[in-house]
Design an enzyme around this catalytic site. Structure first.
Site, PDB file in Angstrom:
ATOM      1  N   CYS A 102      31.476 -21.238   4.495  1.00 42.84           N
ATOM      2  CA  CYS A 102      31.127 -21.780   5.663  1.00 42.84           C
ATOM      3  C   CYS A 102      31.840 -22.833   5.890  1.00 42.84           C
ATOM      4  CB  CYS A 102      29.451 -22.400   5.261  1.00 42.84           C
ATOM      5  SG  CYS A 102      28.488 -20.736   4.587  1.00 42.84           S
TER       6      CYS A 102
ATOM      7  N   ARG B 209      36.051 -19.856   8.770  1.00 42.45           N
ATOM      8  CA  ARG B 209      35.264 -19.829   7.445  1.00 42.45           C
ATOM      9  C   ARG B 209      34.064 -19.245   7.701  1.00 42.45           C
ATOM     10  NH1 ARG B 209      37.367 -23.430   3.664  1.00 42.45           N
ATOM     11  NH2 ARG B 209      35.520 -23.513   2.658  1.00 42.45           N
TER      12      ARG B 209
ATOM     13  N   TRP C  82      28.629 -18.455   7.135  1.00 40.34           N
ATOM     14  CA  TRP C  82      28.832 -16.911   6.680  1.00 40.34           C
ATOM     15  C   TRP C  82      27.611 -16.728   5.943  1.00 40.34           C
ATOM     16  CZ3 TRP C  82      29.762 -14.599   1.877  1.00 40.34           C
ATOM     17  CH2 TRP C  82      30.196 -13.273   2.135  1.00 40.34           C
TER      18      TRP C  82
ATOM     19  N   ASN D 190      27.433 -25.081   1.807  1.00 39.72           N
ATOM     20  CA  ASN D 190      28.490 -24.063   1.536  1.00 39.72           C
ATOM     21  C   ASN D 190      28.408 -23.806  -0.050  1.00 39.72           C
ATOM     22  OD1 ASN D 190      30.259 -22.158   1.425  1.00 39.72           O
ATOM     23  ND2 ASN D 190      32.093 -23.440   1.641  1.00 39.72           N
ATOM     24  N   GLY D 191      27.947 -22.614  -0.331  1.00 42.50           N
ATOM     25  CA  GLY D 191      27.647 -22.366  -1.832  1.00 42.50           C
ATOM     26  C   GLY D 191      26.462 -21.408  -2.059  1.00 42.50           C
TER      27      GLY D 191
ATOM     28  N   GLU E 260      47.972  -2.673   0.550  1.00 39.43           N
ATOM     29  CA  GLU E 260      47.733  -3.673   1.421  1.00 39.43           C
ATOM     30  C   GLU E 260      47.810  -3.200   2.792  1.00 39.43           C
ATOM     31  OE1 GLU E 260      47.483  -7.610   2.935  1.00 39.43           O
ATOM     32  OE2 GLU E 260      47.021  -6.754   1.202  1.00 39.43           O
TER      33      GLU E 260
ATOM     34  N   LYS F  57      44.492  -4.021   5.348  1.00 41.64           N
ATOM     35  CA  LYS F  57      44.768  -4.742   6.610  1.00 41.64           C
ATOM     36  C   LYS F  57      44.048  -3.934   7.683  1.00 41.64           C
ATOM     37  CE  LYS F  57      46.413  -8.289   5.858  1.00 41.64           C
ATOM     38  NZ  LYS F  57      45.451  -8.443   4.825  1.00 41.64           N
TER      39      LYS F  57
ATOM     40  N   GLU G 214      40.169  -4.071   7.310  1.00 35.48           N
ATOM     41  CA  GLU G 214      39.571  -5.559   7.457  1.00 35.48           C
ATOM     42  C   GLU G 214      39.400  -5.792   9.049  1.00 35.48           C
ATOM     43  OE1 GLU G 214      41.163  -8.716   4.290  1.00 35.48           O
ATOM     44  OE2 GLU G 214      42.639  -7.969   5.651  1.00 35.48           O
TER      45      GLU G 214
ATOM     46  N   HIS H 193      46.029  14.668  -7.202  1.00 40.20           N
ATOM     47  CA  HIS H 193      45.016  14.737  -8.237  1.00 40.20           C
ATOM     48  C   HIS H 193      43.483  14.497  -7.509  1.00 40.20           C
ATOM     49  CE1 HIS H 193      48.104  14.992 -11.645  1.00 40.20           C
ATOM     50  NE2 HIS H 193      48.589  14.023 -10.991  1.00 40.20           N
TER      51      HIS H 193
ATOM     52  N   LYS I 251      37.039 -16.413   5.734  1.00 40.05           N
ATOM     53  CA  LYS I 251      38.612 -16.689   5.258  1.00 40.05           C
ATOM     54  C   LYS I 251      38.631 -16.915   3.697  1.00 40.05           C
ATOM     55  CE  LYS I 251      43.169 -17.048   5.778  1.00 40.05           C
ATOM     56  NZ  LYS I 251      43.767 -16.040   5.779  1.00 40.05           N
TER      57      LYS I 251
END
Length: 636
Positions: free
Chosen positions: A2, A27, A75, A101-102, A509, A513, A516, A532, A631
């Site tokens: 946040c 954030r 968030w 925040n937390g 990656e 992306k 996301e 496999h 983020k």
């Protein structure tokens, strides 16, 4: 996660808080709110949704005056996004407001205690419990002082505890009951010139101005503002009392605090999109410059090596390293996998890559001469910070690759390397990832030269690295071709990303992306691993992105590609310029400049970023603020 911003001074607080929130929205963007002390009362405004569609619109119809306030962009952790779950939260009498925040891990036990004492709660959040707890202590302390026959003795006790302010005292008392993480700001209607902030495991910064001061969870809140160029990064268990013309910091563990004033090293250009539609696109196009910044001053061609000023380990100490463990999360974990390949090949030091959150809890054996290397763009990632602390607790040296000067990991690591990539606002990491790959290549050369890497081979790699910014520039000219390709495949529901060797982690990656920012299901695999099991999913509607540069694994990867083609899976190939074979077997092909094998991960990352970006835009997704993501993940 946040975003927090607080202001106390002579100016109207609301516009300053709102602008700070906009700079912090990456954030968290589920909801936003603020509390301003206005003529002895708390003026509360909060709304679900993005800032400009929610809180900003609310403030236009219901302004909030006052020169002291705190604000928050959320968030969600406890409780779904809603108006009532938005921050700030109030205590029982409605005199104290808290943004946080937390995660308060023991909030349920605290809540039950407060319910038994007659408290009522409006939200589903752990933060409201904290607000009530602080308010309860505030009222108890005020009552005790008013009833005391020796008020001076009570005031003296509070001063000795470092808490001459009754609000600060209440925050300290409450936090001694709290289990969990917090970065928080607190205001009280009784105190129209004071903000109290505290942190444990979640960043909080004091911004120093002239006749005005600030609190924020992130230095980006101050970027471009004329208000402050000096900041103080709080440490864990610090509690700060901030007024317009002073600040006081105490520490819950020691009652004294290590306070250092630092220069703010950000600028306005870093915080605006400029000509670009999104921050992510801007940051992709900044990568030639960020790679140059990562290399600047670190390439020693005379000594055929790389040099670093912040490792804080002598060559003799580095020669004694027998094993390196790299701990990271998300995109940084993919960079770590490339680092494993680089360091093992060039220095012959065994490397193990760990998810940071797993490293902390599974009690992995660490030999005496093991060094931990952590990677974090923000320098605040909770899992990665916990891994660093665990390694240090066990007596091992811990190094870091980070982007944010003054971050917690930067301050707690034994040594480290800054990316110098500049602020990364887009939630999906791009330029920090590529900068990390460049730094890991330099680090592998540095370690290799302390062992058996020849000067000739080292110089070849260093010269290849110096060519990378220009090569990325040439890749970026293909953005229109990538946009066209994205439109062709925009309706696909599933993707595979496959490669082998050095570019295998880049396949992971590339899939991340795409997931996301476009919300398309994508999986990254070793091309050899497809047979496999996952090959069962291949059909004409499932495209596969093959990373197939002309490296030592080229023939093997081409054989794996043939298996996909035989099952009529569409193939998008990322190949080396001049490869005449790939066009015959791929439905679509993009080309990378010719490079050394260990340079291809850096180059291959760029077109995959652009591909994901253009697909997300074509699907109408919010590229910079993808759903459910934030983020900097500062909770475990």
């Amino acid at each position: 996660m946040c975003g927090i911003i607080g202001y106390v001074g002579k100016q109207t607080a609301s516009p300053i808080l709102l602008e700070g929130l906009r700079r912090l929205e990456y954030r968290g963007y589920d909801s936003a709110g603020l509390a301003v002390v206005q003529k002895g009362d708390l003026c509360l405004r909060k709304k679900k949704g993005r800032i400009d569609q929610g809180l900003a619109r609310l403030l236009r119809s219901e302004p909030a005056a006052g020169t002291l306030g705190i604000a928050h962009t959320r968030w969600a952790t406890h409780g779904p996004p809603s108006d009532v779950n938005s921050h700030p939260h109030l205590d029982q009498p409605g005199k104290i407001a808290v943004v946080h925040n937390g995660v308060i891990e023991n909030y349920d036990a605290l809540k039950q205690k407060l319910l038994s004492a007659g408290h009522t709660f409006r939200s589903d959040t752990d933060t409201e419990v904290l607000a009530h707890l602080i308010g309860d202590y505030y009222e108890q302390n005020r009552s005790r002082q008013s009833k005391s026959t020796d008020g001076a003795r009570v005031e003296k006790r509070d001063r000795q505890n470092g808490n001459s302010n009754p609000l600060t005292q209440a925050v300290c008392d409450a936090l001694r009951e709290v289990i969990g993480t917090y970065g928080l700001a607190v205001v009280c209607s009784d105190q129209p010139d004071t903000i109290v902030g505290a942190r444990r495991g979640s960043p909080l910064i004091i911004g120093l101005g002239n006749g005005e001061n600030f609190l924020a969870s992130d230095a980006n809140a101050f970027v471009g503002a004329a208000h402050t160029k000096k900041v103080i990064y709080l440490n864990d268990y610090d509690v700060a009392t901030v007024t317009p013309d002073r600040y006081e910091v105490v520490n819950l563990g020691t009652d004294t605090a290590n306070v250092q004033v630092s220069n703010l090293e950000l600028n306005q250009e870093d915080a605006v999109r400029g000509q670009y539609e999104h921050f992510m696109l801007k940051e992709i196009f900044e990568q030639p410059r960020t790679v140059e910044n990562a290399l600047r001053g670190r390439v020693d061609t005379e000594g055929a090596t790389a040099k670093f000023g912040g490792l804080n380990l002598t060559p003799a100490q580095l020669r004694t390293v027998e094993r390196i463990v790299i701990a990271a999360s998300g995109t940084s974990w993919h960079a770590a996998l490339v680092g494993e390949y680089l360091i093992e090949e060039l220095s012959q030091i065994p490397v193990e890559v760990e998810f940071a959150h797993e490293f902390c809890y599974r009690n992995a054996p660490l030999e005496r001469d093991t060094v931990l290397l952590v990677i974090s763009q923000s320098g605040e990632t909770a899992d990665t910070l916990a891994a660093l602390r665990e390694a240090k607790r066990r007596g091992h040296r811990a190094l870091a690759i980070i982007n944010v000067v003054g971050s917690t990991i930067a301050r707690e690591a034994d040594g480290g390397i800054y990316m110098h990539a500049g602020p990364e606002i887009g939630v999906a990491s791009t330029k920090a990832f590529v900068s990390t790959l460049a730094i890991l290549t330099l680090l592998a050369v540095h370690l290799g030269r302390l062992r058996n890497l020849s000067a000739r081979r080292a110089l070849e790699i260093l010269h290849a690295l110096e060519a990378v910014p220009g090569q990325i520039e040439s890749i970026l000219t293909q953005t229109h071709a990538l946009k066209k390709l994205a439109k062709k495949y925009v309706k696909a529901d599933d993707f595979f990303f496959l490669s082998r060797g050095y570019t295998f982690p880049i396949a992971l990656e590339g899939a991340l992306k795409l997931k996301e920012i476009s919300y398309i299901h994508a999986e990254g695999y070793s091309a050899a691993e497809m047979k496999h099991g996952p090959i069962a999913l291949i059909d004409p509607k499932t495209p596969t992105v093959f990373l197939v540069p002309q490296d030592s694994m080229y023939d093997k990867t081409m054989a794996n590609l043939a298996m996909i083609r035989a099952r009529k899976g569409p193939i998008i190939a990322l190949a080396t310029a001049g490869d005449k074979q790939i066009g015959k077997v791929a439905d679509d092909a993009l080309y990378l400049p010719k490079a050394l094998e260990l340079i291809y991960p850096i180059l291959a990352a760029v077109p995959l970023q652009l591909f994901a970006y253009h697909i997300a835009v074509a699907r109408g997704c919010d590229v910079d603020k993808p759903r459910n993501l934030a983020k900097s993940v500062t909770v475990e």
